[in-house]
Design an enzyme around this catalytic site. Structure first.
Site, short mmCIF file in Angstrom:
data_model
loop_
_atom_site.label_atom_id
_atom_site.label_comp_id
_atom_site.label_asym_id
_atom_site.label_seq_id
_atom_site.Cartn_x
_atom_site.Cartn_y
_atom_site.Cartn_z
CE LYS A 64 -0.18 -0.13 5.20
NZ LYS A 64 -1.08 -0.47 6.11
NE ARG A 103 -7.76 -0.31 10.38
CZ ARG A 103 -6.16 -0.22 10.05
NH1 ARG A 103 -5.38 0.44 10.32
NH2 ARG A 103 -5.74 -1.57 9.63
CE1 TYR A 119 9.10 32.17 1.52
CE2 TYR A 119 9.77 30.47 1.94
CZ TYR A 119 9.22 30.46 0.58
OH TYR A 119 8.54 30.93 -0.36
CG MET A 137 6.94 22.97 -2.00
SD MET A 137 5.30 23.66 -3.48
CE MET A 137 3.52 23.98 -2.16
C1 LIG Z 1 -0.85 -1.77 6.79
C2 LIG Z 1 -1.15 -3.13 7.07
C3 LIG Z 1 -0.28 -4.21 7.57
C4 LIG Z 1 1.32 -4.43 7.31
O1 LIG Z 1 1.57 -3.53 8.39
P1 LIG Z 1 3.53 -3.14 8.91
O2 LIG Z 1 3.63 -3.00 10.31
O3 LIG Z 1 3.90 -1.94 7.69
O4 LIG Z 1 4.24 -4.45 8.44
C5 LIG Z 1 -1.02 -5.44 7.59
N1 LIG Z 1 -2.11 -5.25 7.90
C6 LIG Z 1 -3.03 -4.39 7.57
C7 LIG Z 1 -3.98 -4.45 7.65
C8 LIG Z 1 -2.77 -3.19 7.51
O5 LIG Z 1 -2.82 -2.14 6.97
#
Ligand SMILES: *Cc1c(COP(=O)(O)O)cnc(C)c1O
Length: 370
Positions: A35, A130, A255, A303
C-alpha cells in the site's frame, strides 16, 4: 533520471530481507504489503522484484492501488485490505481482485455482480475498532450465509492487532480463533487465516497461522524488535547542491530571515524540500551528510529547496546524503515527531526512484514522465 534528487532502492537488500522473513516464518505464506506506493518505494517495481523471487500475494489499501498492480501483471494475487464502496465493486470483479468485506450485504452485492466466483477475505473485529465484522450471536450465521452465496469464495479471514500489550494482543487473537473454531464446527473451512503485521510476526510466532502481512520489515524499517531478524533498510535519499555561496556575518537565510550567520559562512542550496516528502518541521533539526561529514539544514525548509551550512570543502560535484546508513529513517522520524512509515510513505511522485542491485542500476522509475 533528469533530477539529482532521487531515492535509491536496493533490491539486493530487499531479497535478503525476504529470506530472513521467510526463515522466521517457516511454512507460513508471506504476503507483501504494498500500500501507499509500497511505503514510498514504488509499488510497481517492488511488486515485480518480489514476484521474481516467488512472492505473489500483494496487499494494498485501496482499489486504485490494486488496479495499478493488476494493470502491470494480471497474475499478481492482489488483496484490498480496505473498504471498496459498493459503486466500484464491479471493477473488483472485472480485474479479478480479492476484496476484503465485513458484511453480508457486501458479499451479496459482489455475488450478484459476478459471473464467476469472486474471492473475498472477511475482516473480523476483535478490538481495533476500525473495519470488521463484529462478533455476536449472529456472526457465525452471517458468515454461513456468505459462504452459501454461489459466486462467493471465502479465501481468507483476518483481524488486525492493536499492539498495545501482549495481553491485549492475545485477547484479540483468542477472540479471532474462537470464531474460526465455531465456523469449523458448522463446516466452514477458511483456507487463509491471518493476523500478523510486521511487529506481530516478530513478537508472536504462535499467531502466524496461514499468512503474515508484512510491510515495514520488508523495507528494512527496523522496529523496536530489531535484532530478532536480520534486516537492512533498502531505501536511501540523495541529491547534489544546486548552488554554493558565501555570505557575510549577520546575513540571513530563507523565509522570515530566521537563520542569521554568526560568522562569514558557506551556504549550499539543495534541490529538495517538503513537497518531495522531507518533513518541513525538520527545521532546526535536520542534517545531511557530505563526504562523511554532517552539516545542519538551516533556515526554514522551502517547498522545493533547503539550505545547508557547509564549509569550503564542499563542491557542486559532491553527493549529498539525506537518508543513508548514518542518517536513518528512524532518526528522521523521531526528530520529526512521527513514525518511520509516515516518513517513507510521504515521498512524492516528483522524486525519481533508482533501483540498484550489486551496485548496478537495474531500473529507474520517473512517475512524471512515464
Ligand atoms: C499496513 C497494514 C499491515 C502492514 O503493517 P506493517 O506494520 O507495515 O507490517 C498489515 N495489515 C494491515 C491490515 C495493514 O493495514
Amino acid at each position: 533520471m533528469l533530477r539529482d534528487t532521487h531515492l535509491k532502492i536496493n533490491i539486493g537488500y530487499l531479497e535478503d530481507n525476504i529470506k530472513s522473513i521467510q526463515n522466521h516464518c517457516k511454512d507460513t505464506k508471506v504476503g507483501a504489503v504494498l500500500k501507499s506506493n509500497a511505503y514510498g518505494h514504488g509499488a510497481k517495481y517492488m511488486a515485480k522484484s518480489l514476484y521474481n523471487i516467488g512472492i505473489n500475494t500483494f496487499l494494498v489499501a485501496t482499489l486504485l492501488e490494486a488496479l495499478e498492480l493488476k494493470n502491470e501483471n494480471d497474475n499478481y494475487h492482489v488483496i484490498i485490505m480496505g473498504h471498496t464502496p459498493d459503486k466500484y465493486l464491479k471493477e473488483v470483479i472485472d480485474k479479478n481482485i480479492t476484496q476484503t468485506i465485513f458484511t453480508y450485504d457486501q458479499a451479496k452485492l459482489l455475488n450478484d455482480l459476478a459471473y464467476e466466483p469472486v474471492k473475498v477475505h472477511i475482516k473480523i473485529e476483535t478490538g481495533f475498532n476500525r473495519l470488521g465484522m463484529q462478533i455476536n450471536e449472529d456472526t457465525v450465521k452471517e458468515i454461513k450465509q456468505i459462504s452459501n452465496l454461489e459466486n462467493i469464495m471465502i479465501e481468507g479471514a483476518f483481524t488486525h492487532l492493536s499492539l498495545e500489550s501482549k495481553d491485549s494482543d492475545l485477547r484479540q487473537f483468542n477472540k479471532f480463533m474462537e470464531l474460526m473454531n465455531q465456523l469449523e464446527t458448522v463446516g466452514i473451512q477458511i483456507p487463509v487465516k491471518h493476523v500478523c503485521d510486521s511487529i506481530g510476526m516478530v513478537l508472536y510466532p504462535d499467531f502466524h497461522l496461514d499468512m503474515v502481512r508484512v510491510g515495514a520489515l520488508l523495507y528494512g524499517l527496523e522496529s523496536e524488535e530489531k535484532g530478532v531478524l536480520d534486516i537492512k533498510p533498502i531505501l536511501s535519499f540523495h541529491t547534489k547542491p544546486s548552488h554554493i555561496k558565501t555570505i557575510k556575518k549577520g546575513e540571513t537565510v530563507s523565509y522570515g530571515n530566521r537563520w542569521v550567520a554568526g560568522d562569514d559562512s558557506f551556504i549550499a542550496t539543495l534541490p529538495f524540500g517538503y513537497s518531495d516528502g522531507y518533513p518541513r518541521n525538520m527545521y532546526g533539526k535536520g542534517q545531511v551528510e557530505i563526504k562523511g561529514k554532517s552539516y545542519p539544514i538551516i533556515g526554514v525548509i522551502c517547498m522545493d529547496q533547503c539550505m545547508v551550512h557547509v564549509d569550503e570543502s564542499v563542491t557542486l560535484e559532491d553527493e549529498v546524503h539525506i537518508i543513508n546508513q548514518k542518517i536513518s529513517v528512524a532518526d528522521l522520524a523521531s526528530l520529526a515527531g512521527t513514525n518511520k512509515n509516515e516518513i517513507v510513505s510521504r515521498f512524492t511522485s516528483r522524486v525519481p526512484r533508482v533501483y540498484i542491485k550489486n551496485n548496478q542500476v537495474i531500473h529507474t522509475e520517473n512517475e512524471l514522465i512515464k
